[in-house]
Design a protein around this motif. Structure first.
Motif, PDB file in Angstrom:
ATOM      1  N   ARG A 584       0.831  -0.739  -0.139  1.00 35.60           N
ATOM      2  CA  ARG A 584      -0.184   0.223   0.338  1.00 35.60           C
ATOM      3  C   ARG A 584       1.225   0.962  -0.299  1.00 35.60           C
ATOM      4  NH1 ARG A 584      -3.926  -1.112   3.938  1.00 35.60           N
ATOM      5  NH2 ARG A 584      -4.058  -2.759   2.920  1.00 35.60           N
ATOM      6  N   GLU A 587       2.075   1.626  -3.197  1.00 36.22           N
ATOM      7  CA  GLU A 587       1.316   2.150  -4.537  1.00 36.22           C
ATOM      8  C   GLU A 587       0.905   3.964  -4.284  1.00 36.22           C
ATOM      9  OE1 GLU A 587      -2.398  -0.021  -3.296  1.00 36.22           O
ATOM     10  OE2 GLU A 587      -1.890  -1.416  -4.698  1.00 36.22           O
ATOM     11  N   VAL A 590       3.761   5.487  -5.089  1.00 35.00           N
ATOM     12  CA  VAL A 590       3.655   6.432  -6.753  1.00 35.00           C
ATOM     13  C   VAL A 590       2.430   7.197  -7.202  1.00 35.00           C
ATOM     14  CG1 VAL A 590       2.890   4.848  -8.792  1.00 35.00           C
ATOM     15  CG2 VAL A 590       4.677   3.557  -7.690  1.00 35.00           C
ATOM     16  N   ARG A 689     -11.194  12.225 -17.261  1.00 29.11           N
ATOM     17  CA  ARG A 689     -10.906  11.058 -17.319  1.00 29.11           C
ATOM     18  C   ARG A 689     -11.438  10.437 -18.690  1.00 29.11           C
ATOM     19  NH1 ARG A 689     -16.560  10.095 -15.334  1.00 29.11           N
ATOM     20  NH2 ARG A 689     -16.250  11.971 -13.700  1.00 29.11           N
ATOM     21  N   VAL A 691     -10.329  10.047 -22.964  1.00 24.44           N
ATOM     22  CA  VAL A 691      -9.530   9.401 -23.727  1.00 24.44           C
ATOM     23  C   VAL A 691      -8.910  10.449 -23.552  1.00 24.44           C
ATOM     24  CG1 VAL A 691      -8.446   8.548 -25.261  1.00 24.44           C
ATOM     25  CG2 VAL A 691     -10.735   7.744 -25.003  1.00 24.44           C
ATOM     26  N   GLY A 694      -5.521  11.230 -21.660  1.00 27.80           N
ATOM     27  CA  GLY A 694      -4.405  10.472 -21.796  1.00 27.80           C
ATOM     28  C   GLY A 694      -3.544  10.771 -23.081  1.00 27.80           C
ATOM     29  N   LEU A 695      -4.465  11.082 -24.256  1.00 29.39           N
ATOM     30  CA  LEU A 695      -3.898  11.718 -25.060  1.00 29.39           C
ATOM     31  C   LEU A 695      -2.876  12.995 -25.396  1.00 29.39           C
ATOM     32  CD1 LEU A 695      -6.639  11.546 -27.723  1.00 29.39           C
ATOM     33  CD2 LEU A 695      -4.220  10.523 -27.999  1.00 29.39           C
ATOM     34  N   ALA A 698      -0.107  11.833 -23.518  1.00 32.70           N
ATOM     35  CA  ALA A 698       0.941  11.374 -24.697  1.00 32.70           C
ATOM     36  C   ALA A 698       1.653  11.977 -25.648  1.00 32.70           C
ATOM     37  CB  ALA A 698       0.500  10.776 -25.166  1.00 32.70           C
ATOM     38  N   GLY A 701       3.984  14.567 -23.698  1.00 33.87           N
ATOM     39  CA  GLY A 701       5.632  13.983 -24.314  1.00 33.87           C
ATOM     40  C   GLY A 701       6.367  13.818 -25.365  1.00 33.87           C
ATOM     41  N   LEU A 702       5.423  13.950 -25.987  1.00 33.64           N
ATOM     42  CA  LEU A 702       5.675  13.843 -27.681  1.00 33.64           C
ATOM     43  C   LEU A 702       6.432  15.545 -28.265  1.00 33.64           C
ATOM     44  CD1 LEU A 702       3.546  12.237 -30.125  1.00 33.64           C
ATOM     45  CD2 LEU A 702       5.373  11.423 -28.956  1.00 33.64           C
TER      46      LEU A 702
ATOM     47  N   LYS B 159     -11.176   2.524 -20.396  1.00 35.93           N
ATOM     48  CA  LYS B 159     -10.895   4.356 -20.465  1.00 35.93           C
ATOM     49  C   LYS B 159      -9.815   4.345 -19.915  1.00 35.93           C
ATOM     50  CE  LYS B 159     -14.692   7.225 -19.818  1.00 35.93           C
ATOM     51  NZ  LYS B 159     -15.634   7.833 -19.330  1.00 35.93           N
ATOM     52  N   MET B 162      -7.381   1.768 -21.714  1.00 39.16           N
ATOM     53  CA  MET B 162      -7.139   2.660 -23.255  1.00 39.16           C
ATOM     54  C   MET B 162      -5.557   4.094 -22.304  1.00 39.16           C
ATOM     55  SD  MET B 162      -7.970   3.227 -25.911  1.00 39.16           S
ATOM     56  CE  MET B 162      -7.586   4.190 -27.388  1.00 39.16           C
ATOM     57  N   THR B 163      -5.697   4.479 -21.314  1.00 34.82           N
ATOM     58  CA  THR B 163      -5.082   5.426 -21.487  1.00 34.82           C
ATOM     59  C   THR B 163      -3.589   4.905 -20.997  1.00 34.82           C
ATOM     60  OG1 THR B 163      -7.455   6.708 -19.798  1.00 34.82           O
ATOM     61  CG2 THR B 163      -5.302   7.527 -19.474  1.00 34.82           C
ATOM     62  N   ILE B 166      -1.973   3.891 -24.292  1.00 35.60           N
ATOM     63  CA  ILE B 166      -1.580   4.837 -24.761  1.00 35.60           C
ATOM     64  C   ILE B 166      -0.708   5.932 -24.072  1.00 35.60           C
ATOM     65  CG2 ILE B 166      -2.181   7.176 -26.125  1.00 35.60           C
ATOM     66  CD1 ILE B 166      -4.902   5.907 -26.819  1.00 35.60           C
ATOM     67  N   GLY B 167      -0.794   6.390 -22.874  1.00 35.81           N
ATOM     68  CA  GLY B 167       0.366   6.749 -22.406  1.00 35.81           C
ATOM     69  C   GLY B 167       1.558   5.509 -22.234  1.00 35.81           C
ATOM     70  N   ALA B 170       3.090   6.114 -25.094  1.00 34.67           N
ATOM     71  CA  ALA B 170       4.004   7.218 -25.868  1.00 34.67           C
ATOM     72  C   ALA B 170       5.551   7.521 -25.383  1.00 34.67           C
ATOM     73  CB  ALA B 170       3.940   8.747 -24.827  1.00 34.67           C
ATOM     74  N   PHE B 173       7.837   4.798 -27.410  1.00 33.25           N
ATOM     75  CA  PHE B 173       7.780   6.263 -29.098  1.00 33.25           C
ATOM     76  C   PHE B 173       9.120   6.525 -28.418  1.00 33.25           C
ATOM     77  CE2 PHE B 173       7.239   9.163 -31.915  1.00 33.25           C
ATOM     78  CZ  PHE B 173       7.097   9.186 -33.388  1.00 33.25           C
ATOM     79  N   ILE B 174       9.389   6.921 -27.529  1.00 34.68           N
ATOM     80  CA  ILE B 174      11.081   8.230 -27.377  1.00 34.68           C
ATOM     81  C   ILE B 174      12.004   7.174 -27.148  1.00 34.68           C
ATOM     82  CG2 ILE B 174      12.452   9.156 -25.626  1.00 34.68           C
ATOM     83  CD1 ILE B 174       9.757   9.896 -24.254  1.00 34.68           C
ATOM     84  N   PHE B 224       5.311  -3.280 -12.014  1.00 34.45           N
ATOM     85  CA  PHE B 224       4.832  -2.497 -11.299  1.00 34.45           C
ATOM     86  C   PHE B 224       4.088  -0.820 -11.388  1.00 34.45           C
ATOM     87  CE2 PHE B 224       5.336  -0.129  -7.069  1.00 34.45           C
ATOM     88  CZ  PHE B 224       4.444  -0.246  -6.395  1.00 34.45           C
ATOM     89  N   PRO B 225       4.452  -0.217 -11.416  1.00 35.73           N
ATOM     90  CA  PRO B 225       3.577   1.295 -11.117  1.00 35.73           C
ATOM     91  C   PRO B 225       2.775   1.395 -12.446  1.00 35.73           C
ATOM     92  CG  PRO B 225       6.215   1.621 -10.943  1.00 35.73           C
ATOM     93  CD  PRO B 225       6.272   0.772 -11.817  1.00 35.73           C
TER      94      PRO B 225
END
Lengths: 712, 494
Positions: A584, A587, A590, A689, A691, A694-695, A698, A701-702, B159, B162-163, B166-167, B170, B173-174, B224-225
């Protein structure tokens, strides 16, 4: 050594036998099942004799199957293994024949028989194995198949004991596996015949010692070594009596088989290892004997006695290591193991007879069962005298050898080591005394005390003919071997000595003067201590007269139970608590790090972007797509919205009182702001919440990557 | 023979899956036969390709410069391709009975078939670009399967999946970009692609990027994470959890990690570096974490999902040892765990399907009602624990000896973690088995709270379970040829 592939027949027969029993002897075909089982056990015994007798006359067989199980299986049959093969197949034959009577009114008999044969195959595999991986394979198999014996009755106690048994077995197996990893890394081989030299050549002695101790943990757990003996006193009373006999007589010896390998071959240069085995052995010996004296259950007493006797063997093995293969220690340890197997066969089967007739093992309930049963008395006495080390019985021979080994070892070491050995000698004598005491206690219970109500009611014939015959053989052997040690026991021990080390490593005279004053006095001291303990402790403290009846009370404090007061709290409460807590914690760490890593700035940007999108959405829905919304009643608005709303409301109030007296504004801004704020939050939540979030991450990051590429 | 035939096992199922909704099947049976035929044919094609693999690379199309979609079957690809080809037709057979009571099963089987092609694409990809493409496709194609139930939890799980995916992509991709910029070639080359002088002075940067890439692909391998999506995804129908979340999807993650470790970044660059230590450490932590959570999880399917998390890291750990022995151990576990876990999930699914029971605490005495299922669970469970001579033991033995031989601190810690995890595995597997086989005397038998009284399922579920259980046993007993083949793969000879 001749290559002989037929050796595998010894393993195939029991495994196939289990399948045959399973497949062809379904429910309701009891007689066929009993007959098949008897025949299979007899066939295995005959096969064992067929292979073992030529080996005992010289020679040996090896067998290697390279294709199986990834690393190949290899087997060997030498003198040591031949002796054990005969013993174990004989014990299985006896147990199987006896099972017919014992299991008559039990449920799940078929399952019991199946797993008895599976365990036979696995145990034979352990004793025949010629490399440690094969040993490990069959060792684990044996642990799992014998689980069913312990759980057979399916009572709460049985399941609890079985749980302990399985836990110890699995834990032991895995720790042993770690030892095997280390050993394999150090030596590059696990084949037994090259291992002694390979280990001698190892440079990293510390690592080797660690490997040895890890493996000792595994083998010791099965042997019943202190402090891993906890499963033994629990498992034996709940298992069916024939299974107890095998558990205690053979399965513990599979552990001893491993300890012999360790202390005689793998670790033969590590004196520290010898001391470790010696001390654990001494502790096991004394602890088991004390538990035995206090026990008030027939089979539990015998189980504690098993623990104690395993301690004697371990002390012998410790001495084998310390003296570098002294013949006295080698022969003593080997012969005591053999004797103990046969003794426990006899005694557990007798306990089974008692249970069959009385359905109780409580010492108070079974008082006087043996009265007027001369055969029962004779067999019991053979077993009891042998285990207590009475002269003229085989137990005396092995105990004398062990005693001599300790004494002779004491002469090798000077100073504190010598003192330690003489302390060990006294522990040895006292444990022997306690052995005599608890056997005397059992003898009094069975043959001298007034019969209890239960015993009086039971008048049936108590033993069938085949069982009598099967009991008479090992009992007679115990007496005969004690009378003629030089003819029977020593030749067998000679066969075995090669297994304890390379040829020539075993040295010294193996045969003392059996009935010299010196040796007799050792046995005398022990038996003297036993009688003293019996009359002072057992008679005065553990036994009460309750009117006509004799009552045996359990005076052992409840906390004096390693399993209940240490292991279970540790493994079921503390460790899961700590591990789950650690999980725990990890977690949450993290989560927190992820939050920090994304950074207040990044988070703010993201949130701003969310708000922007949400704001636009709100704006659009508020202007272009506006519909007359019904007034929403809010239970709570955000603090800022509320404050802002209040300020606006106050302004409006001011305006209404001054400028717009004639057309006052009726709106409540608190409400409007609250609705707006809530809508924004809802939309923001949806976006976060979704998608797209997340995009977006990402994408960020790009962007960072692209930036790096542009700059680099 | 045309070189285009290598496309067939990839394109055929994708096409047939996509066309499935267009056929208006008159009955479920017809649809089932269609799906079974397509998967079986694809499997045959895929296996046939393995035995007749083309020696030269096949460039499907060139996007720009070195960015080509290229197919090539090498040793590692053969292992993964063969593994999924064996499993898929059985999985489809199992799914037929399981999905009978679900709605929208046409859409389900459509995506289910397409996923097969995409996964084969990952297996047969010849360069990083192609693998990355199929890897992303896999996420998209499996998303509808996870969300199949369309309930609140299913959508939330979808969801999350997906998240995370895709994360992760990324991050991956690096790693991809750096191979493109600094590597000699995009193609998978045993031993790595950073041979030229351009790399000099940037080793540590590359190692850091490797860690990022492993974490990225590690999202699917549930390191893990980034593991949290997997237990949530247990809400999906069992054929999905069994095949995708125990084999295809998660093993793709592990497969990709092996790929970039041995075929892109190369052990020469990574061995002994901080990057290796980080990956080993993370794998070891995951091994422990998954097992501990599995022990404390009362829900059978989620328990198995946590167990998957732990076992996937065995593979990652083996791969991260960066020795041939370690890679062999990892690949052995890749195969062994696939069979074991799919059987275990099938058993959990059969229990759920026939009795409606989800929590272990309700399953007292189930062994008497569902003997076949319990027997399969028993055999596979022993394999998972690693009882010799089961397949799980062989892989554990290989990983353990490789770890000790590697000898660094994180490696030894990892071996200890593997053993502790094996102990915990015994706890959570026997926790179920003992309940099922030895109910306490006062325990109640499972009541018929589910849709039907619990009993063994029909042959369509039994056959895959029986065959795959037999495979679990056989792989253990006759591990020698497999082990030999994998040794050659791990030495770069195939």
């Amino acid at each position: 050594m001749a290559e002989n592939l037929w050796l595998t027949l010894l393993l195939v027969l029991p495994f196939a036998g289990a399948l045959i029993l399973c497949g062809f002897c379904g429910q309701g075909r009891g007689r066929a099942m009993y007959l098949t089982a008897d025949l299979l056990a007899a066939a295995e015994f005959a096969l064992a004799l067929f292979f073992a007798v030529p080996v005992l006359c010289g020679g040996g067989y090896t067998c290697r199957i390279k294709e199986l199980c990834g690393f190949g299986l290899s087997f060997e049959l030498d003198g040591f293994r031949a002796v054990w093969l005969i013993i174990l197949s004989f014990m299985w034959l006896t147990a199987v024949v006896f099972s017919k009577e014992y299991m008559e009114h039990h449920r799940h008999v078929l399952r019991y028989y199946c797993f008895t044969f599976l365990t036979l195959g696995a145990t034979a595999g352990v004793f025949l194995s010629a490399d440690l991986l094969t040993t490990f394979l069959f060792f684990e198999l044996m642990s799992f198949t014998s689980y069913v014996w312990v759980a057979q009755e399916e009572t709460k106690g049985a399941l609890r004991a079985a749980e302990t048994y399985l836990a110890v077995a699995v834990l032991g197996g895995l720790v042993m596996l770690m030892g095997l990893f280390l050993l394999y890394h150090l030596t590059g081989t696990l084949a037994l015949d090259g291992l002694r030299e390979a280990c001698a050549a190892v440079q990293e002695r510390g690592m080797l010692l660690a490997a040895g101790i890890l493996m000792l943990f595994g083998f010791g757990a099965k042997a019943g070594m202190f402090p891993l003996h906890i499963w033994l006193p629990k498992a034996h009373p709940v298992a069916p009596a024939p299974a107890s006999a095998l558990l205690s007589g053979v399965l513990t010896k599979a552990g001893i088989f491993g300890v012999i390998l360790l202390s005689g071959n793998i670790m033969h240069q590590e004196k520290e290892f010898g001391w470790l085995v010696l001390f654990l052995g001494a502790a096991t010996m004394l602890h088991g004997a004390v538990l035995g004296v206090f026990s008030v259950d027939l089979k539990r007493t015998l189980a504690c006695s098993s623990v104690s006797q395993i301690g004697f063997i371990l002390v012998g093995l410790g001495m084998v290591n310390l003296t570098g293969g002294n013949a006295l220690a080698v022969n003593g340890a080997f012969l005591h193991a053999v004797n103990h197997s046969l003794i426990k066969l006899v005694l557990f089967l007798l306990a089974g007879v008692v249970y069959c007739r009385l359905h109780s093992l409580d010492l108070t309930q079974i008082c006087g069962f043996g009265r007027k049963k001369p055969f029962f008395l004779a067999v019991f006495l053979c077993g009891a005298f042998a285990v207590a080390g009475m002269p003229l019985f085989s137990g005396y021979i092995s105990k004398t050898l062990l005693h001599e080994a300790i004494v002779e070892g004491g002469e090798l070491f000077a100073g504190s080591a010598g003192v330690l050995l003489s302390v060990t000698e006294w522990v040895f004598l006292v444990s022997g005394g306690l052995t005599a005491a608890y056997m005397l206690k059992l003898f009094t219970v069975l043959f001298l005390d007034e019969p209890s109500e239960r015993v009086k009611k039971c008048t049936r014939n108590y033993l069938s003919m085949p069982v009598r015959l099967l009991l008479a053989v090992p009992a007679g052997f115990l007496l005969l071997a004690g009378l003629l040690p030089d003819r029977i026991l020593l030749p067998a021990a000679e066969q075995a000595s090669a297994f304890f080390g390379a040829a020539g490593a075993v040295h010294g005279a193996g045969a003392p003067h059996w009935f010299s004053m010196e040796n007799l006095s050792g046995a005398g001291i022990s038996i003297g201590i036993g009688i003293f303990v019996y009359f002072t402790v057992v008679r005065q403290w553990l036994r009460k007269r309750d009117g006509q009846e004799t009552v045996y009370v359990n005076r052992l404090p409840a906390w004096y139970d390693l399993e209940e007061s240490v292991y279970r709290p540790l493994f079921l409460r503390l460790l899961p608590f700590l591990l789950a807590g650690a999980c725990r914690l990890a977690e949450s760490v993290v989560e927190k790090t992820a939050w920090f890593l994304s950074g207040p700035l990044l988070a703010a940007v993201c949130r701003l972007a969310d708000k922007l999108v949400a704001g636009i959405v709100w704006l659009i829905s508020g202007t272009m797509l506006s519909e007359k919304k019904p007034r929403e009643h809010l239970h709570g608005a955000g603090r800022i919205a509320y404050c802002a709303g209040r300020v606006m409301d106050d302004l409006v109030l001011l305006l209404n009182r001054t400028v717009r007296r004639k057309r006052p504004i009726q709106k409540s801004f608190v409400h409007i702001f609250a609705v707006g704020g809530r809508r924004t939050r809802r939309t923001a939540g949806l976006v976060a919440r979704s998608v797209s979030y997340g995009l977006m991450l990402a994408g960020i990051g790009l962007v960072i990557t692209m930036l790096y590429l542009l700059l680099g | 023979m045309s070189k285009y035939i290598i496309l067939l096992p990839i394109v055929f199922p994708i096409l047939m899956g996509a066309l499935l909704p267009l056929f208006r099947f008159r009955s479920r049976k017809a649809r089932n036969i269609y799906v079974e035929l397509v998967t079986a044919l694809t499997s045959i094609l895929a296996v046939w390709m393995i035995f007749h693999r083309p020696s030269e690379d096949f460039i499907v199309l060139n996007l720009a410069g070195e960015l080509a979609v290229m197919l090539h079957i090498d040793g590692l690809g053969m292992v993964f391709g063969a593994l999924i080809s064996v499993l898929w037709p059985f999985a489809a057979l199992y799914a037929f009975e399981y999905m009978e009571r679900e709605e929208k099963d046409n859409a389900f089987f459509s995506f289910y078939t397409m996923t097969f092609g995409v996964t084969l694409g990952i297996a047969y990809a010849g360069n990083l670009m192609t693998m990355y493409m199929f890897y992303e496709l896999l996420t998209l194609v499996t998303l509808p399967l996870v969300m199949h139930g369309m309930g609140k939890t299913a959508v939330a799980a979808g969801k999350k999946y997906m998240t995370y995916s895709i994360g992760g992509a990324a991050f991956a991709f690096i790693g991809f970009i750096f191979v493109y910029r600094l590597g000699d070639t995009m193609n998978f080359t045993f031993g790595g692609v950073f041979g030229s002088a351009a790399v000099a002075g940037k080793e540590n940067l590359l190692r850091a990027v490797y860690v990022l890439a492993v974490l990225g692909f590690g999202v699917k391998a549930a390191i893990f994470p980034f593991h949290a999506w997997l237990p949530s995804a247990a809400v999906a129908p069992t054929p999905v959890t069994a095949l995708l979340h125990a084999v295809a999807v998660v093993k793709s993650g592990a497969f990709a990690i092996i790929r970039i470790t041995y075929y892109s970044y190369g052990t020469g660059l990574l061995e002994g570096s901080f990057a290796q230590k980080i990956v080993l450490g993370l794998a070891a932590v995951t091994i422990l974490y998954g097992s501990v959570r599995a022990v404390r999880e009362p829900h059978l399917k989620r328990r198995l999902a946590y167990s998957t998390i732990s076992n996937l890291s065995y593979i990652v750990f083996g791969a991260a040892l960066m020795t041939p022995a370690g890679m062999r151990g990892g690949m052995l576990h890749l195969a062994a765990h696939a069979f074991v876990k799919i059987v275990l999930f099938y058993c959990a699914g059969a229990i759920l399907h026939r009795s409606g029971l989800e929590y272990v605490r309700d399953m007292d005495g189930l062994g008497k009602k569902m003997p076949f299922v319990t027997a399969c669970f028993f055999a596979a469970g022993l394999g998972l624990i690693g009882l010799p001579p089961m397949s799980g033991f062989i892989s554990k033995w290989n990983i353990g000896t490789a770890g000790i031989a590697q000898g660094s601190g994180p490696a030894v810690f990892g071996v200890i973690a593997v053993l502790i995890s094996a102990l915990l595995t015994a706890v959570y597997i026997f926790g179920f088995l003992i309940r099922a086989c030895f109910p306490a005397a006062d325990g109640k038998l499972p009541d018929a709270s589910g849709r039907t009284a619990p009993s063994d399922p029909s042959w369509r579920m039994k056959l895959p379970m029986a065959v795959l259980t037999a495979m679990v046993l056989l792989i253990g007993f006759f591990a020698e040829p497999i082990s030999e083949f994998l040794t050659r793969v791990a030495n770069g000879q195939i």
